[in-house]
Design an enzyme around this catalytic site. Sequence first.
Site, PDB file in Angstrom:
ATOM      1  N   GLY A 233       0.762  -1.243   0.000  1.00 51.12           N
ATOM      2  CA  GLY A 233       0.000   0.000   0.000  1.00 51.12           C
ATOM      3  C   GLY A 233       0.790   1.288   0.000  1.00 51.12           C
ATOM      4  O   GLY A 233       0.205   2.361  -0.127  1.00 51.12           O
ATOM      5  N   PRO A 269       4.530  -5.349  -0.985  1.00 50.53           N
ATOM      6  CA  PRO A 269       4.469  -4.136  -1.800  1.00 50.53           C
ATOM      7  C   PRO A 269       4.273  -4.451  -3.281  1.00 50.53           C
ATOM      8  O   PRO A 269       4.786  -5.442  -3.792  1.00 50.53           O
ATOM      9  CB  PRO A 269       5.845  -3.507  -1.579  1.00 50.53           C
ATOM     10  CG  PRO A 269       6.747  -4.686  -1.369  1.00 50.53           C
ATOM     11  CD  PRO A 269       5.913  -5.728  -0.646  1.00 50.53           C
ATOM     12  N   ARG A 271       2.858  -1.478  -5.942  1.00 49.56           N
ATOM     13  CA  ARG A 271       3.045  -0.169  -6.560  1.00 49.56           C
ATOM     14  C   ARG A 271       4.404   0.473  -6.229  1.00 49.56           C
ATOM     15  O   ARG A 271       5.065   1.013  -7.109  1.00 49.56           O
ATOM     16  CB  ARG A 271       1.937   0.762  -6.064  1.00 49.56           C
ATOM     17  CG  ARG A 271       1.788   2.058  -6.822  1.00 49.56           C
ATOM     18  CD  ARG A 271       0.789   2.962  -6.108  1.00 49.56           C
ATOM     19  NE  ARG A 271      -0.464   2.308  -5.784  1.00 49.56           N
ATOM     20  CZ  ARG A 271      -1.476   2.181  -6.623  1.00 49.56           C
ATOM     21  NH1 ARG A 271      -1.409   2.702  -7.811  1.00 49.56           N
ATOM     22  NH2 ARG A 271      -2.577   1.542  -6.261  1.00 49.56           N
ATOM     23  N   ARG A 307      -6.530   2.608 -15.054  1.00 52.51           N
ATOM     24  CA  ARG A 307      -6.643   3.304 -13.762  1.00 52.51           C
ATOM     25  C   ARG A 307      -7.432   4.612 -13.843  1.00 52.51           C
ATOM     26  O   ARG A 307      -8.259   4.874 -12.969  1.00 52.51           O
ATOM     27  CB  ARG A 307      -5.266   3.535 -13.125  1.00 52.51           C
ATOM     28  CG  ARG A 307      -4.568   2.230 -12.714  1.00 52.51           C
ATOM     29  CD  ARG A 307      -3.359   2.478 -11.820  1.00 52.51           C
ATOM     30  NE  ARG A 307      -3.740   2.840 -10.479  1.00 52.51           N
ATOM     31  CZ  ARG A 307      -3.633   4.026  -9.926  1.00 52.51           C
ATOM     32  NH1 ARG A 307      -3.090   5.017 -10.615  1.00 52.51           N
ATOM     33  NH2 ARG A 307      -4.046   4.252  -8.711  1.00 52.51           N
ATOM     34  N   TYR A 311     -10.669   4.304 -11.473  1.00 55.66           N
ATOM     35  CA  TYR A 311     -10.598   4.965 -10.167  1.00 55.66           C
ATOM     36  C   TYR A 311     -10.581   6.488 -10.253  1.00 55.66           C
ATOM     37  O   TYR A 311     -10.464   7.152  -9.229  1.00 55.66           O
ATOM     38  CB  TYR A 311      -9.301   4.599  -9.433  1.00 55.66           C
ATOM     39  CG  TYR A 311      -8.914   3.160  -9.364  1.00 55.66           C
ATOM     40  CD1 TYR A 311      -9.809   2.190  -8.907  1.00 55.66           C
ATOM     41  CD2 TYR A 311      -7.617   2.757  -9.693  1.00 55.66           C
ATOM     42  CE1 TYR A 311      -9.414   0.867  -8.800  1.00 55.66           C
ATOM     43  CE2 TYR A 311      -7.212   1.427  -9.584  1.00 55.66           C
ATOM     44  CZ  TYR A 311      -8.113   0.492  -9.140  1.00 55.66           C
ATOM     45  OH  TYR A 311      -7.721  -0.809  -9.017  1.00 55.66           O
ATOM     46  N   CYS A 338     -15.361   3.460 -27.302  1.00 57.33           N
ATOM     47  CA  CYS A 338     -16.704   4.040 -27.228  1.00 57.33           C
ATOM     48  C   CYS A 338     -17.221   4.056 -25.801  1.00 57.33           C
ATOM     49  O   CYS A 338     -18.179   3.340 -25.453  1.00 57.33           O
ATOM     50  CB  CYS A 338     -17.639   3.245 -28.129  1.00 57.33           C
ATOM     51  SG  CYS A 338     -16.996   3.159 -29.787  1.00 57.33           S
ATOM     52  N   GLU A 339     -16.562   4.828 -24.962  1.00 59.29           N
ATOM     53  CA  GLU A 339     -16.979   5.054 -23.584  1.00 59.29           C
ATOM     54  C   GLU A 339     -16.532   6.467 -23.227  1.00 59.29           C
ATOM     55  O   GLU A 339     -15.400   6.852 -23.550  1.00 59.29           O
ATOM     56  CB  GLU A 339     -16.256   4.105 -22.604  1.00 59.29           C
ATOM     57  CG  GLU A 339     -16.526   2.641 -22.784  1.00 59.29           C
ATOM     58  CD  GLU A 339     -17.831   2.181 -22.154  1.00 59.29           C
ATOM     59  OE1 GLU A 339     -18.468   2.959 -21.408  1.00 59.29           O
ATOM     60  OE2 GLU A 339     -18.222   1.043 -22.457  1.00 59.29           O
TER      61      GLU A 339
HETATM   62  C1  PLP Z   1      -3.119  -5.269  -3.854  1.00 61.46           C
HETATM   63  C2  PLP Z   1      -2.558  -5.863  -2.619  1.00 61.46           C
HETATM   64  C3  PLP Z   1      -1.248  -5.550  -2.222  1.00 61.46           C
HETATM   65  C4  PLP Z   1      -0.370  -4.565  -2.953  1.00 61.46           C
HETATM   66  O1  PLP Z   1      -0.773  -3.244  -2.799  1.00 61.46           O
HETATM   67  P1  PLP Z   1       0.156  -2.037  -3.359  1.00 61.46           P
HETATM   68  O2  PLP Z   1      -0.643  -0.839  -3.057  1.00 61.46           O
HETATM   69  O3  PLP Z   1       0.369  -2.258  -4.802  1.00 61.46           O
HETATM   70  O4  PLP Z   1       1.434  -2.074  -2.577  1.00 61.46           O
HETATM   71  C5  PLP Z   1      -0.753  -6.203  -1.105  1.00 61.46           C
HETATM   72  N1  PLP Z   1      -1.485  -7.085  -0.398  1.00 61.46           N
HETATM   73  C6  PLP Z   1      -2.753  -7.389  -0.741  1.00 61.46           C
HETATM   74  C7  PLP Z   1      -3.496  -8.381   0.061  1.00 61.46           C
HETATM   75  C8  PLP Z   1      -3.326  -6.794  -1.854  1.00 61.46           C
HETATM   76  O5  PLP Z   1      -4.581  -7.093  -2.172  1.00 61.46           O
END
Ligand code: PLP
Length: 404
Positions: A233, A269, A271, A307, A311, A338-339
């Site tokens: 995250g 991790p 992202r 994305r 989102y 076409c969106e």
């Molecule tokens: C998507 C996810 C991650 C990775 O999240 P990032 O924001 O890409 O670091 C880690 N653990 C779980 C359980 C996820 O669903």
Amino acid sequence: MRYINNIFTIEKCKLNKVLKKFETPIFCYSGRKINENINNFKNSFKSFSPIICFSTKSNSNLEILKQIKKNGLGADVVSKGELMIALKAGINPKKIVFSGVGKTRSELIYAIEKNILLINCESKSEILEIENIARSKNKKVDIGIRLNPNTDAKTLKQISTGKKENKFGVSEKTLVEVSEYSRKSKYLNLKCLSVHIGSQILDYKPYQKMLNVLDKLIKKIDLNFDYIDLGGGMGIDYNKDNKKFNYKKYNQIIKKFLTKHKTKIIFEPGRSIIGDTAILISKIIYIKESSKKDFIIVDAAMNDFMRPALYGAKHKIIPLIKNNKMTNKKYDFVGPICETTDKFLTTNKFQKLNEKDYIIICDVGAYGSSLSSNYNIRPKLAEILIKGSKINVIKKRQKLEDII
Ligand SMILES: *Cc1c(COP(=O)(O)O)cnc(C)c1O
């Protein structure tokens, strides 16, 4: 990744030269950047050397996974397919964790047969299903349990996962029940407490809250876990406004937590490892002028990079070759699909663009190619990996014949 003489350059490759050999749209990665990110991540937490399981859903390209494996990382997978590709990349099963709210029986059987590090469970029913499979194989299976810590990650609501209204994890009450149940079971070994509160988190404070919840809970239920899996995250600086995640602070908070609880930390991790290692190069097909703004119609679309449509995420767009002729015209960068949501970004200041110019959509390494689809029967894109002056094709453009 920077401009040299106004031409966007990755490592030793000028992109205008690269495009003499490749068609657009195309995903383009920097191998060196991937290694740098992994090293930085490791260094941020080196005092307690965590197990780092790369989130395969953020990027599941086999060659990328092989490079990640070379750097010693494990994998976090969320389906049988991801588990298969992680194993194919050579990742040690003892460094693989399996997450997800809806693992099917056949997925669980496969994971149990492969002896992975942990299956992180998200419901009572899943634990009973695992016990049932384990009994039939007369095997003891290592599991984790994912807690929903009811913590606001302060991120986009679509990628927030740690609040009680989200489908992920179990409540404290259920956790206490299932931990007692699995302690008595001959077939379950509850080794891990896991959490993952969301994605693209830029503030360390939600993590602090999450660790406080874990701290209190562990004391209350008086259980020891071999592993605490803190999920992933950690966010990246998409807007280029220097809002960076504070790894130092996060490291300090975890170190403090570890003075009270003796356990091994796992991270998942995605992202933060792969997000800023790739760009999407696209060519302008047409420019359609209208009274309020110009539509810049490019050859990439929401199926290639979802994305923004999914989102409302904003990814910077920059020219491949700078001409330094700025205009205050409003540009809407849109794809051919076409969106109405097939739109990448609106800009108020950009260089003057012409048809056939190339543009770059930035930071598409995470949830880019892995989230792409064949909508409108558009083939999935080619992906190339640059290492110094070498260009490796790590995925060929899908052929229309193979989809139709
Ligand atoms: C998507 C996810 C991650 C990775 O999240 P990032 O924001 O890409 O670091 C880690 N653990 C779980 C359980 C996820 O669903």
